[in-house]
Write a protein that holds these residues in place. Sequence first.
Motif, mmCIF file in Angstrom:
data_model
loop_
_atom_site.group_PDB
_atom_site.id
_atom_site.type_symbol
_atom_site.label_atom_id
_atom_site.label_comp_id
_atom_site.label_asym_id
_atom_site.label_seq_id
_atom_site.Cartn_x
_atom_site.Cartn_y
_atom_site.Cartn_z
ATOM 1 N N ALA A 151 -67.838 42.138 66.835
ATOM 2 C CA ALA A 151 -68.435 40.806 66.991
ATOM 3 C C ALA A 151 -69.876 40.891 67.492
ATOM 4 O O ALA A 151 -70.688 40.022 67.194
ATOM 5 N N LYS A 152 -70.152 41.943 68.262
ATOM 6 C CA LYS A 152 -71.504 42.038 68.817
ATOM 7 C C LYS A 152 -72.271 43.251 68.321
ATOM 8 O O LYS A 152 -73.313 43.603 68.879
ATOM 9 N N ILE A 153 -71.711 43.925 67.307
ATOM 10 C CA ILE A 153 -72.425 45.060 66.710
ATOM 11 C C ILE A 153 -72.353 44.924 65.193
ATOM 12 O O ILE A 153 -71.546 44.156 64.669
ATOM 13 N N ASP A 154 -73.195 45.654 64.513
ATOM 14 C CA ASP A 154 -73.248 45.519 63.057
ATOM 15 C C ASP A 154 -72.168 46.321 62.346
ATOM 16 O O ASP A 154 -71.866 46.069 61.177
ATOM 17 N N ALA A 155 -71.596 47.297 63.035
ATOM 18 C CA ALA A 155 -70.588 48.154 62.398
ATOM 19 C C ALA A 155 -69.207 47.880 62.981
ATOM 20 O O ALA A 155 -69.043 47.093 63.919
ATOM 21 N N PHE A 156 -68.186 48.540 62.429
ATOM 22 C CA PHE A 156 -66.849 48.443 62.982
ATOM 23 C C PHE A 156 -66.816 49.279 64.266
ATOM 24 O O PHE A 156 -67.406 50.366 64.313
ATOM 25 N N SER A 210 -62.676 41.859 75.732
ATOM 26 C CA SER A 210 -63.692 42.504 74.892
ATOM 27 C C SER A 210 -64.431 43.621 75.635
ATOM 28 O O SER A 210 -65.632 43.773 75.502
ATOM 29 N N THR A 211 -63.701 44.405 76.431
ATOM 30 C CA THR A 211 -64.348 45.450 77.228
ATOM 31 C C THR A 211 -64.141 46.847 76.645
ATOM 32 O O THR A 211 -64.835 47.783 76.999
ATOM 33 N N ASN A 212 -63.172 46.987 75.734
ATOM 34 C CA ASN A 212 -62.890 48.299 75.167
ATOM 35 C C ASN A 212 -63.595 48.427 73.817
ATOM 36 O O ASN A 212 -64.768 48.752 73.750
ATOM 37 N N GLY A 213 -62.888 48.148 72.745
ATOM 38 C CA GLY A 213 -63.534 48.194 71.427
ATOM 39 C C GLY A 213 -64.322 46.919 71.146
ATOM 40 O O GLY A 213 -65.237 46.904 70.339
ATOM 41 N N GLY A 214 -63.935 45.860 71.833
ATOM 42 C CA GLY A 214 -64.580 44.568 71.585
ATOM 43 C C GLY A 214 -63.912 43.832 70.439
ATOM 44 O O GLY A 214 -63.185 44.419 69.636
ATOM 45 N N ASP A 215 -64.145 42.523 70.376
ATOM 46 C CA ASP A 215 -63.584 41.721 69.274
ATOM 47 C C ASP A 215 -64.124 42.205 67.936
ATOM 48 O O ASP A 215 -65.227 42.739 67.863
ATOM 49 N N ILE A 216 -63.337 41.989 66.882
ATOM 50 C CA ILE A 216 -63.881 42.215 65.545
ATOM 51 C C ILE A 216 -63.910 40.888 64.786
ATOM 52 O O ILE A 216 -63.063 40.014 65.012
ATOM 53 N N VAL A 217 -64.899 40.750 63.917
ATOM 54 C CA VAL A 217 -65.037 39.516 63.126
ATOM 55 C C VAL A 217 -65.171 39.850 61.647
ATOM 56 O O VAL A 217 -65.551 40.956 61.285
ATOM 57 N N GLY A 263 -67.848 39.322 77.591
ATOM 58 C CA GLY A 263 -66.736 38.455 77.221
ATOM 59 C C GLY A 263 -66.604 38.293 75.723
ATOM 60 O O GLY A 263 -67.354 38.858 74.929
ATOM 61 N N SER A 264 -65.603 37.496 75.341
ATOM 62 C CA SER A 264 -65.249 37.300 73.942
ATOM 63 C C SER A 264 -66.271 36.417 73.244
ATOM 64 O O SER A 264 -66.950 35.615 73.883
ATOM 65 N N ALA A 265 -66.404 36.581 71.936
ATOM 66 C CA ALA A 265 -67.293 35.713 71.165
ATOM 67 C C ALA A 265 -66.721 34.296 71.136
ATOM 68 O O ALA A 265 -65.520 34.090 71.303
ATOM 69 N N ILE A 266 -67.587 33.319 70.888
ATOM 70 C CA ILE A 266 -67.208 31.914 71.064
ATOM 71 C C ILE A 266 -66.673 31.301 69.769
ATOM 72 O O ILE A 266 -67.308 31.344 68.723
ATOM 73 N N GLY A 267 -65.493 30.698 69.874
ATOM 74 C CA GLY A 267 -64.875 30.005 68.744
ATOM 75 C C GLY A 267 -63.551 29.412 69.192
ATOM 76 O O GLY A 267 -63.105 29.628 70.323
#
Lengths: 441, 441
Positions: B249-254, B276-283, B320-324
């Motif tokens: 969610a906050k990076i360009d790659a997986f 969202s502290t380990n791998g982070g959310d994915i979108v 934190g997590s991305a907003i939605g």
Amino acid sequence: MKNILLALVFLLSGSLVAQEWTPLCNGKNLKGWKKLNGNAEFKVKDGVITGTSKMNTPNTFLVTEKNYGDFILEFDYKVDEGLNSGVQFRSQSSKEYNNGKVYGYQFEIDGRWSGGVYDEERRRDWLYLLDKDPGAVKNGEWNRARIEAVGSSIRTWINGVACTNLWDDMTPEGFIALQVHSIGNNSKLNGKTVSWKDIRICTTNVAQYQTASTAPEINSVVNTISPTEAKDGWKLLWDGKTSEGWRGAKIDAFPKKGWVIENGLLKVQKGGGGESTNGGDIVTVKKYKNFILKVDFKITPGANSGVKYFVDPGLNRGEGSAIGCEFQILDDEKHPDARKGVKGNRTIGSLYDLIPATKSGKFNINKFHTATVIVKDNHVEHLLDGIKVVEYERNNQMWNALVAYSKYRDWPDFGNATEGYILLQDHGDEVWFKNIKIKEL
Amino acid sequence: MKNILLALVFLLSGSLVAQEWTPLCNGKNLKGWKKLNGNAEFKVKDGVITGTSKMNTPNTFLVTEKNYGDFILEFDYKVDEGLNSGVQFRSQSSKEYNNGKVYGYQFEIDGRWSGGVYDEERRRDWLYLLDKDPGAVKNGEWNRARIEAVGSSIRTWINGVACTNLWDDMTPEGFIALQVHSIGNNSKLNGKTVSWKDIRICTTNVAQYQTASTAPEINSVVNTISPTEAKDGWKLLWDGKTSEGWRGAKIDAFPKKGWVIENGLLKVQKGGGGESTNGGDIVTVKKYKNFILKVDFKITPGANSGVKYFVDPGLNRGEGSAIGCEFQILDDEKHPDARKGVKGNRTIGSLYDLIPATKSGKFNINKFHTATVIVKDNHVEHLLDGIKVVEYERNNQMWNALVAYSKYRDWPDFGNATEGYILLQDHGDEVWFKNIKIKEL
């Protein structure tokens, strides 16, 4: 043969009741008219009366010597850009009142607002303001105006388009007058003109010639239901004189203190500013389900009050206000509650503590405003001065989720009742109510 | 003349392709059948095979000696009240697996649940459960059953009423078997019977004789789109093998850590339980506007996760997590968040921190469950295992008023975007996802 006879009878009857028009100007001079108040000039040429604006003189009126009660008046008018004018009717002038200044109903002539009715030098307010442009006026051209004043019914048209439909009973008769408005010392407007021609009046069998198509009615006769309103299903929820139909929210009778009925106003007296601590809230004796409720209210600086609906007076038998959905009434500027709550959900017009009102027009603390609540099953709207400020659907998950966050979280199934009582709040501040009307749907 | 010829051709071709049925029982003895697993008795009389229940013996099966792949099978069955039974197809038995216990697809015979398909002794679950009673079964009477097994398509009917429509590819062929279910030591059921007659099978030109009318399809082939789903507009949002179509969610790659793809599962690895502290959310790489989104998920005890939609990854660039808007995934029993928030608005299926989910069926932490989100412009629904648990309208005053009370109060215009990304949440707990599918509307 029968058809021919009928046609003949029709033609004859037609000619028998032909409308009688009387011209108000002979087209040559101002015989039958007089000038009042200001020094602007009026002239007649080729059947046209022209008034010319002049600096540093008050409003000038060309006034009929005769008075008229029920009538249909027609005239053409044409006005230079920037100039304000009007035609008075059922108007008066006397040394005893305002040093002879002309006062009474004015058919407004002012661009797109033309055809509205203003109360000149009396209530000093619009009796019928054209919030929505009827699209009738041709700027800079001749416009044909029509005024029908029959009993309490006052209606206007411009170029055949319905403008005003007012129900008012303040003056049954008076003169007609053409206005050249004061321009102060504005030299740009100096010498601009307003003209009238083909001014004619009908005063016999007037009711017979009333126009069918009409604008929506405004009833400005306090605490009454006009014939149009009655036909449309409106009823008074308060008779303007007694406490009939109302009781204290937590007592069986009308409160003995805290509420006063005087001069057609239902007044909450000043208490300590507390919730239902003085006279206490009052509620209707009857329940209501689907309805349009209108309440005119006026508040004092810093005041708090409200109109509640879906009220169940049995819920909260303890201290505080009875439980129901509230159309908030508040002096947003001076009462601290306006800044409490969440994102303005305690400001005027809001569904108290739940949904913030969108900000509508200016709130004038010195005037009466109108709270309207429309309930159609689960769909509810709040209108402040006719403008929708809150809209919601109840009896659904989102409603319950919203209530769960609010002050009402602990009241079971808040706001979901099929029907309930209507309540006027005593929040210990001086507030006046009038024109409390309901139309059940 | 031409018409007569055509009619003749039609008649001839009709007779040429007449459906070939083979009876599975000769009506006199059990030649071609063998008994497996239990000791309940099967007898044949007057063309009817009757199985009789027996205490203290496991499930007993009367099994065809032949195997069948693609086929249409028809039979009549009649069963005593209280007795559970079934007909196996594409089934197997081998000493190596479960000590020879019969396993595979079972056409259920159990009152109103009859006609559903259960996976006997294998996945040990309903492959097609008849949540809604098709109303096909006549209790205590003969019922005509039909099974069509053609490739991955497995469909059933009772008395002409469509019951099951399953897309599954686990076993392409196997035997057919009649079941007398174990009754344990329940003496009340001892001696009760289940009977079959007119059992016939068609194995040639099967596709040609498939029935048109059908039940809604369930695709149980993991991470695939069945032909029916494809025709209906469904697409895989995750291919089951790679990270294609997704990014952090906050990076360009997986993400390089925290997310694992293995055995057709997309797994969030255990982190510290933080947001969202380990791998982070994915979108998703793409935005979605109007859609039906389905995600199968399985959680570990005490886990927290979620599926978000209308996500704007640009909004929250901080921690934190991305907003939605979030379809909450939570172990309500063990995670403390279930008791935080307001009136359950953080429990599983809820629109997180906004609208509590109505409680649907039982949540089994050991199983996969399905989150469904339906978006049609401003109307949104959450379904948990196919049952609607949340419904709301956004982009209105009530929505904004509700958001104003929630955690999201400070995000501008929260939840009102026309479109947005879809997000799978890393909340530091081990969670698995599969069958992530979307149908754009």
